[in-house]
Design a protein around this motif. Structure first.
Motif, PDB file in Angstrom:
ATOM      1  N   VAL A 130      33.588  53.843  35.647  1.00  0.00           N
ATOM      2  CA  VAL A 130      33.564  52.410  35.973  1.00  0.00           C
ATOM      3  C   VAL A 130      34.621  52.098  37.027  1.00  0.00           C
ATOM      4  O   VAL A 130      34.346  51.458  38.054  1.00  0.00           O
ATOM      5  CB  VAL A 130      33.802  51.555  34.713  1.00  0.00           C
ATOM      6  N   GLN A 174      27.046  51.312  38.229  1.00  0.00           N
ATOM      7  CA  GLN A 174      28.344  50.970  37.626  1.00  0.00           C
ATOM      8  C   GLN A 174      28.178  50.185  36.325  1.00  0.00           C
ATOM      9  O   GLN A 174      28.884  50.424  35.341  1.00  0.00           O
ATOM     10  CB  GLN A 174      29.161  50.150  38.614  1.00  0.00           C
ATOM     11  N   GLY A 175      27.230  49.259  36.314  1.00  0.00           N
ATOM     12  CA  GLY A 175      27.021  48.456  35.107  1.00  0.00           C
ATOM     13  C   GLY A 175      26.625  49.313  33.920  1.00  0.00           C
ATOM     14  O   GLY A 175      27.086  49.087  32.787  1.00  0.00           O
ATOM     15  N   THR A 176      25.786  50.315  34.171  1.00  0.00           N
ATOM     16  CA  THR A 176      25.374  51.165  33.055  1.00  0.00           C
ATOM     17  C   THR A 176      26.531  52.038  32.579  1.00  0.00           C
ATOM     18  O   THR A 176      26.628  52.340  31.391  1.00  0.00           O
ATOM     19  CB  THR A 176      24.174  52.061  33.434  1.00  0.00           C
ATOM     20  N   THR A 204      30.371  53.150  28.313  1.00  0.00           N
ATOM     21  CA  THR A 204      31.769  53.127  27.867  1.00  0.00           C
ATOM     22  C   THR A 204      31.896  52.335  26.572  1.00  0.00           C
ATOM     23  O   THR A 204      32.519  52.785  25.599  1.00  0.00           O
ATOM     24  CB  THR A 204      32.651  52.484  28.952  1.00  0.00           C
ATOM     25  N   THR A 205      31.308  51.156  26.575  1.00  0.00           N
ATOM     26  CA  THR A 205      31.443  50.274  25.420  1.00  0.00           C
ATOM     27  C   THR A 205      30.711  50.822  24.202  1.00  0.00           C
ATOM     28  O   THR A 205      31.238  50.790  23.079  1.00  0.00           O
ATOM     29  CB  THR A 205      30.912  48.877  25.791  1.00  0.00           C
ATOM     30  N   THR A 206      29.516  51.325  24.407  1.00  0.00           N
ATOM     31  CA  THR A 206      28.741  51.826  23.269  1.00  0.00           C
ATOM     32  C   THR A 206      29.434  53.020  22.628  1.00  0.00           C
ATOM     33  O   THR A 206      29.505  53.126  21.391  1.00  0.00           O
ATOM     34  CB  THR A 206      27.323  52.212  23.729  1.00  0.00           C
ATOM     35  N   GLY A 227      29.505  51.012  32.462  1.00  0.00           N
ATOM     36  CA  GLY A 227      30.209  50.088  31.579  1.00  0.00           C
ATOM     37  C   GLY A 227      29.554  50.010  30.213  1.00  0.00           C
ATOM     38  O   GLY A 227      30.238  50.008  29.179  1.00  0.00           O
ATOM     39  N   ARG A 228      28.240  49.946  30.195  1.00  0.00           N
ATOM     40  CA  ARG A 228      27.531  49.902  28.903  1.00  0.00           C
ATOM     41  C   ARG A 228      27.794  51.166  28.098  1.00  0.00           C
ATOM     42  O   ARG A 228      28.025  51.118  26.881  1.00  0.00           O
ATOM     43  CB  ARG A 228      26.025  49.754  29.149  1.00  0.00           C
ATOM     44  N   THR A 279      36.484  47.529  23.289  1.00  0.00           N
ATOM     45  CA  THR A 279      35.137  47.628  23.850  1.00  0.00           C
ATOM     46  C   THR A 279      35.096  47.177  25.298  1.00  0.00           C
ATOM     47  O   THR A 279      34.164  47.509  26.027  1.00  0.00           O
ATOM     48  CB  THR A 279      34.157  46.779  23.031  1.00  0.00           C
ATOM     49  N   ALA A 280      36.067  46.394  25.693  1.00  0.00           N
ATOM     50  CA  ALA A 280      36.153  45.871  27.067  1.00  0.00           C
ATOM     51  C   ALA A 280      37.579  45.338  27.236  1.00  0.00           C
ATOM     52  O   ALA A 280      38.289  45.146  26.257  1.00  0.00           O
ATOM     53  CB  ALA A 280      35.129  44.767  27.302  1.00  0.00           C
TER      54      ALA A 280
END
Lengths: 246, 273
Positions: free
Chosen positions: A144, A168-170, A175-177, A172-173, A193-194
């Motif tokens: 990210v 990049q957005g995915t 990373t959080t998941t 981020g997803r 998570t963020a």
């Protein structure tokens, strides 16, 4: 594109004798250089997932084949079982990262660079799904920051800005998941998570390309804090992306 | 390799680019991206209610940032109302100055809806945390924009260091106090935010502003993934009505972009009072 210098990329402890070349090893200029940088990251991530799948499973990769890392180490399986919180996502996200890499290869014209690279993550040293998950989390979070940090290197209003951002957005997803899955193993709140509201205005932090490539020699900036506001999950020996000219 | 730096100016290079992208199965995306990029200069409209960003004040990059401000202002207020609903407070209540920890670390209510206790607790935790994060995004943009800050919706603060609540700003379009219903709505808000930022990228001239917007954008994607997890959904991106991807039809691989016009229609008709 001209034939690229073969390179080997390591992700863990600085290999003996490794040097840390200027990131100009990433070929091209302008948008092409940035896309090659992104491709290197995606190849690293997709290989990481492939090796992680083998490690958490029975030693075979996403294609059902035995897998040997760039150091020649055959990865052995932990057989954690299908219900494992991390294992569930390794296959799903691993396929996504492969698609990112193949998309970028297509956008670059199918040129093999840097397809002739290998990766070693010390996977057999990771003895639990938690340890494997921490490595994946850190790689995704680094991804990210790397995509964000690459933005100033694009040509203004390049159509590739939007494409890179869509990847990049995915990241981020993912990373959080993976953070949530780790928290299920480690206890809620173990990993954020963020970014929190009082960390850099609650927004993700860019990591300049040179820093991404040099994390191996300089360590993670800010000691135990990874950009993005989450505590570095303590993967033993982790040094970030280390590019080694072979 | 095509010289991408001349791609936008040179018809021959553009044709070669499109041919290559088409060969790779990416033709539609390439065409739409070039069209979007080439049209990036047409956002110099003012707040006349038409153009690329209808109703958004300013021009050029300032208008795009005000577009982001409109989104973040809306999100921040919806989260504030949602947190009040979930914690049993009046929806008009300002966020506690003590931070998200003031709301506790476990779900205090008795209406989890479809969520089990584990998911209700982490869903509530994320709700409290992200309510403050979205407010921080709003305040970040307010500071960046300075005197140029303006939004067609109601600002919920007039002073970033001493927030003043305007309770007449936005409507939270569900009367349900069930936590699963509240988070389902916020998921839509977050996912819309992701597509909105990505759709705005081609209109930003300054790479520094692209980077700032993208720094917010990926946290919206992270929030979306967290809410998806709580609600038992795929991490996503799982699609958006009218949205476009670099690789059409790909599932969970690339984020979707929506046009500012489509996003603003949704936001103003759904959430504005």
């Amino acid at each position: 594109m001209a034939t690229a210098t073969p390179i080997t990329l390591y992700f863990t402890t600085k290999p003996s004798g490794a040097n840390y070349p200027n990131p100009t090893i990433i070929p091209g200029s302008g948008d092409v250089k940035v896309l090659n940088f992104a491709l290197a990251l995606e190849l690293l991530e997709s290989t990481l997932y492939n090796q992680a799948f083998a490690r958490l499973g029975n030693g075979t990769d996403l294609k059902g084949q035995p897998i040997v890392d760039a150091k020649g180490v055959t990865i052995t399986g932990l057989n954690v079982g299908a219900s494992d919180p991390i294992y569930k996502y390794v296959k799903e996200f691993g396929i996504v990262e492969q698609e990112h890499a193949s998309f970028l290869l297509s956008a670059l014209g199918g040129d093999p660079y840097p397809a002739n690279v290998g990766f070693a993550f010390g996977m057999n040293d990771l003895t639990s799904s938690t340890a494997v998950g921490k490595l994946i989390y850190t790689a995704e979070l680094t991804g990210v920051g790397a995509y964000l940090g690459a933005i100033p290197s694009f040509v203004p209003k390049s159509p590739y800005l939007q494409i890179a951002a869509s990847i990049q957005g995915t990241e981020g997803r993912h990373t959080t998941t993976v953070a949530i899955a780790l928290n299920a193993l480690m206890g809620n709140g173990a990993i954020e998570t963020a970014p929190m509201y009082n960390e850099n205005h609650g927004i993700d932090i860019a990591t300049p390309p040179d820093n991404v490539l040099y994390l191996g020699s300089t360590g993670i900036p800010g000691a135990a804090v990874v950009p993005g506001g989450s505590a570095l999950p303590g993967v033993s020996g982790l040094n970030g992306f280390v590019f080694l000219v072979s | 390799m095509i010289n991408l730096e001349t791609l936008m100016r040179d018809p021959m290079s553009r044709r070669q680019f499109l041919a290559r992208m088409t060969a790779a199965g990416l033709g539609a995306a390439a065409i739409s991206l070039i069209a979007g990029c080439g049209g990036g200069g047409d956002n110099n409209n003012n707040s006349s209610g038409s153009g690329t960003f209808p109703g958004i004040p300013g021009s050029g990059d300032i208008q795009v940032l005000n577009y982001a401000l409109a989104l973040e202002t809306t999100e921040a207020d919806l989260y504030r109302q949602a947190l009040n609903l979930a914690s049993g407070k009046s929806v008009d209540t300002p966020l506690s100055t003590a931070g998200p920890s003031a709301y506790g670390s476990t779900y205090p209510g008795g209406q989890p809806g479809t969520l089990n206790s584990t998911l209700a607790n982490i869903g509530y935790l994320y709700l409290a945390q992200y309510a403050y994060v979205e407010a921080a995004h709003r305040d970040f943009l307010l500071v960046q924009l300075g005197h140029s800050a303006d939004t067609p919706g109601q600002l919920t603060t007039t002073n970033t260091t001493n927030p003043v609540l305007d309770k007449n700003g936005y409507k939270f379009p569900t009367a349900s106090s069930k936590l699963s219903d509240i988070l389902t709505l916020l998921r839509v808000v977050e996912e819309t935010g992701v597509t909105a930022y990505l759709g705005a990228v081609p209109f930003i001239s300054s790479l520094a502003y692209v980077q700032a917007a993208a720094s917010i954008y990926s946290t919206e994607a992270r929030h979306s993934a967290a809410l998806n997890y709580v609600l038992g959904l795929d991490a996503g991106p799982s699609g958006a009505a009218g949205g476009k991807q670099p690789k059409p039809g790909a599932v969970n691989e690339f984020e979707y972009a929506q046009t500012p016009t489509a996003v603003l229609h949704t936001v103003t008709t759904t959430f504005y009072k």
